[in-house]
Design a protein around this motif. Structure first.
Motif, short mmCIF file in Angstrom:
data_model
loop_
_atom_site.label_atom_id
_atom_site.label_comp_id
_atom_site.label_asym_id
_atom_site.label_seq_id
_atom_site.Cartn_x
_atom_site.Cartn_y
_atom_site.Cartn_z
N LEU A 308 24.88 43.02 45.93
CA LEU A 308 26.34 43.04 45.87
C LEU A 308 26.96 42.76 47.24
O LEU A 308 27.94 42.01 47.36
N VAL A 309 26.37 43.37 48.27
CA VAL A 309 26.90 43.16 49.62
C VAL A 309 26.72 41.70 50.05
O VAL A 309 27.61 41.10 50.68
N SER A 310 25.58 41.10 49.70
CA SER A 310 25.34 39.70 50.08
C SER A 310 26.35 38.76 49.43
O SER A 310 26.68 37.71 49.99
N PRO A 314 30.49 37.41 52.62
CA PRO A 314 31.17 36.19 53.09
C PRO A 314 32.69 36.27 52.96
O PRO A 314 33.41 35.62 53.74
N VAL A 315 33.19 37.07 52.00
CA VAL A 315 34.63 37.18 51.80
C VAL A 315 35.29 37.85 53.00
O VAL A 315 36.47 37.60 53.30
N THR A 316 34.55 38.72 53.70
CA THR A 316 35.13 39.49 54.80
C THR A 316 34.75 38.97 56.18
O THR A 316 35.20 39.51 57.19
N GLU A 317 33.90 37.94 56.24
CA GLU A 317 33.42 37.46 57.55
C GLU A 317 34.55 36.97 58.44
O GLU A 317 34.58 37.23 59.64
N HIS A 318 35.51 36.25 57.86
CA HIS A 318 36.58 35.67 58.67
C HIS A 318 37.49 36.74 59.26
O HIS A 318 38.21 36.49 60.23
N ARG A 319 37.44 37.99 58.67
CA ARG A 319 38.25 39.08 59.20
C ARG A 319 37.44 39.97 60.15
O ARG A 319 37.95 40.95 60.69
N GLY A 320 36.16 39.67 60.31
CA GLY A 320 35.33 40.44 61.22
C GLY A 320 34.97 41.83 60.72
O GLY A 320 34.73 42.73 61.53
N PHE A 354 40.78 45.83 51.28
CA PHE A 354 41.65 46.74 52.04
C PHE A 354 41.04 47.20 53.37
O PHE A 354 41.72 47.83 54.17
N ALA A 355 39.75 46.92 53.60
CA ALA A 355 39.13 47.34 54.87
C ALA A 355 39.72 46.56 56.03
O ALA A 355 40.04 45.36 55.91
N ALA A 356 39.84 47.22 57.17
CA ALA A 356 40.36 46.57 58.37
C ALA A 356 39.22 45.97 59.19
O ALA A 356 39.21 44.77 59.49
N THR A 357 38.22 46.83 59.55
CA THR A 357 37.12 46.32 60.38
C THR A 357 35.74 46.79 59.91
O THR A 357 34.74 46.30 60.42
N ALA A 358 35.67 47.75 58.97
CA ALA A 358 34.35 48.30 58.62
C ALA A 358 34.33 48.82 57.18
O ALA A 358 35.33 49.33 56.66
#
Length: 442
Positions: A308-310, A314-320, A354-358
């Motif tokens: 699921l994480v894999s 990729p959806v969150t990579e551009h937000r770091g 909704f996550a900001a960085t983690a």
């Protein structure tokens, strides 16, 4: 009320052992006490017989020409005594009495059928007596013959016996209780084997409970297998109906979408939104029809979360956004992999939005439950709104374009497996979602 069958059997066995041994102990004590008393009575009667044989009248005078030969009669306070008293007041007594005369008239009833009185040293004596009539030329004369012994002698003998028999009975009780434990363990072993067979069926490793075993359990095994066959038939029917319903809805919904293209722009978007909502709810109902009938599966939690994480990373990579997964490789969940993926996937999807960085995903065992925690460092949800965010159509953000069914679907999936979902404030600052699933079918 006792819930343990083993405990019931153990208590029943122990009560039976104690009651039986108490009855046996009481019976043996009574028999031995009567035996000892009868032996002492026989010995005292023999002393009186010897006294009677040596007693004679000569020229009107009572004579005792033969005395009992036991040397204890000559030892003062030895614990063994005899005495002869005539109706004229003549008295013969053993030297062991010294200067004491046993008061014939003052004798009182004692235990074991003896009379009782006080001895030379103040100890209680047990007395056995007999009245005889001695003939003489001028008439006859009555004599009272007594033989006595210290009660403590008999009490000591009984005490030694009771100590020995008490030890033997306690040892017997221990052996019988151990035998009862062994018997109960052997007797209940088939139930443990049956439990293992049922667990294999529940986990999907077997389709039926193994036949055989004790004759008493065979009807139960047969009923369980019959129930499993009926359950499998019900599953197939549910799948067939779900498939029929899915095909039946697909065509009308496609037609409606095509018709919506002919509507004005504002109405077209509204129609498409409503049709999409109908499709989602229909899919959810189809999923509900399937839930609870495919629970006999075991899913490796770490592997599923990794997949699921894999997909979501990729959806969150551009937000770091940094992902941290802490799940033991050995942890397994008693759920169908697809059901768990749907329940957990919706929660993870919310975290990605909704996550900001983690984002932190962890799994642990807590008592009889397996807990899966998903946390983020987003803005979170107000405390007063936490209890209602799993409702249908509820959006975590007013700008959220979703249907508002994700968390509701996750809640339904977990409920079907006897689990639950809890919301709280994360230590990271955002939302913490805890998915709880009973272990081993809980």
């Amino acid at each position: 009320m006792m819930q343990s069958l083993r405990l019931r059997l153990v208590i029943g066995a122990m009560v039976a052992v104690v009651l039986i041994l108490l009855l046996v102990g009481f019976g043996l004590s009574r028999i031995f006490s009567d035996y000892v008393a009868e032996r002492y009575r026989t010995d005292m009667s023999a002393v009186i017989d010897q006294l009677a044989a040596g007693l004679e009248l000569k020229d009107g005078k009572a004579l005792l020409d033969r005395k009992p030969a036991d040397p204890r009669f000559d030892l003062p306070g030895s614990g063994l005594y005899w005495q002869i008293v005539s109706e004229r007041g003549e008295v013969f007594r053993s030297r062991s009495l010294w200067d004491l005369e046993i008061p014939v008239a003052a004798l009182v009833p004692g235990d074991y059928g003896f009379s009782a009185t006080e001895g030379p040293d103040g100890a209680q004596l047990f007395v056995h007596s007999r009245r005889i009539l001695v003939e003489e030329p001028d008439g006859s004369r009555n004599f009272t013959l007594l033989a006595a012994f210290d009660r403590s002698v008999m009490d000591d003998a009984l005490l030694d016996y009771h100590s020995a028999i008490g030890f033997m009975l306690a040892l017997t009780a221990a052996v019988l209780v151990a035998a009862a434990f062994l018997q109960i363990g052997i007797g209940l072993a088939p139930l443990a084997s049956l439990q293992s067979d049922v667990a294999l069926v529940r986990s999907g490793l077997s389709r039926a409970v193994k036949e055989g075993g004790p004759r008493e359990l065979r009807p139960l095994v047969g009923e369980l297998n019959h129930l499993l066959r009926e359950r499998e038939t019900a599953i197939e029917r549910a799948r067939a109906r779900a498939s029929d319903l899915a095909h039946g809805l697909k065509t009308p919904l496609t037609v409606l979408l095509q018709l919506a293209d002919n509507l004005p722009l504002a109405q077209r978007d509204l129609a498409r939104q409503q049709i999409d909502l109908i499709r989602q709810r229909a899919d959810r109902q189809l999923q509900s029809a399937r839930l609870g009938v495919e629970q006999m599966a075991v899913t490796e939690l770490a592997a599923l979360v990794g997949k699921l994480v894999s997909v979501l990373k990729p959806v969150t990579e551009h937000r770091g956004v940094a992902w941290r997964v802490e799940i033991d490789e050995a942890l397994t969940v008693d759920m169908d992999a697809a059901d768990l993926a749907e329940a957990l996937g919706n929660v993870l999807d919310n975290a990605t939005r909704f996550a900001a960085t983690a984002i932190h995903v962890s799994g642990r065992i807590e008592g009889e439950r397996l807990l899966i925690d998903v946390e983020d460092d987003g803005e979170g949800v107000a405390e007063e709104a936490l209890s209602g965010i799993a409702g249908r159509g509820v959006h975590l953000d007013d700008k959220d374009p979703g249907s508002g069914l994700g968390l509701a679907i996750s809640q339904d999936v977990l409920t079907a497996y006897g689990g639950s979902m809890r919301f709280s404030r994360s230590s990271m600052g955002g939302l913490k979602v805890s998915l709880a699933v009973p272990r081993n079918g809980g």
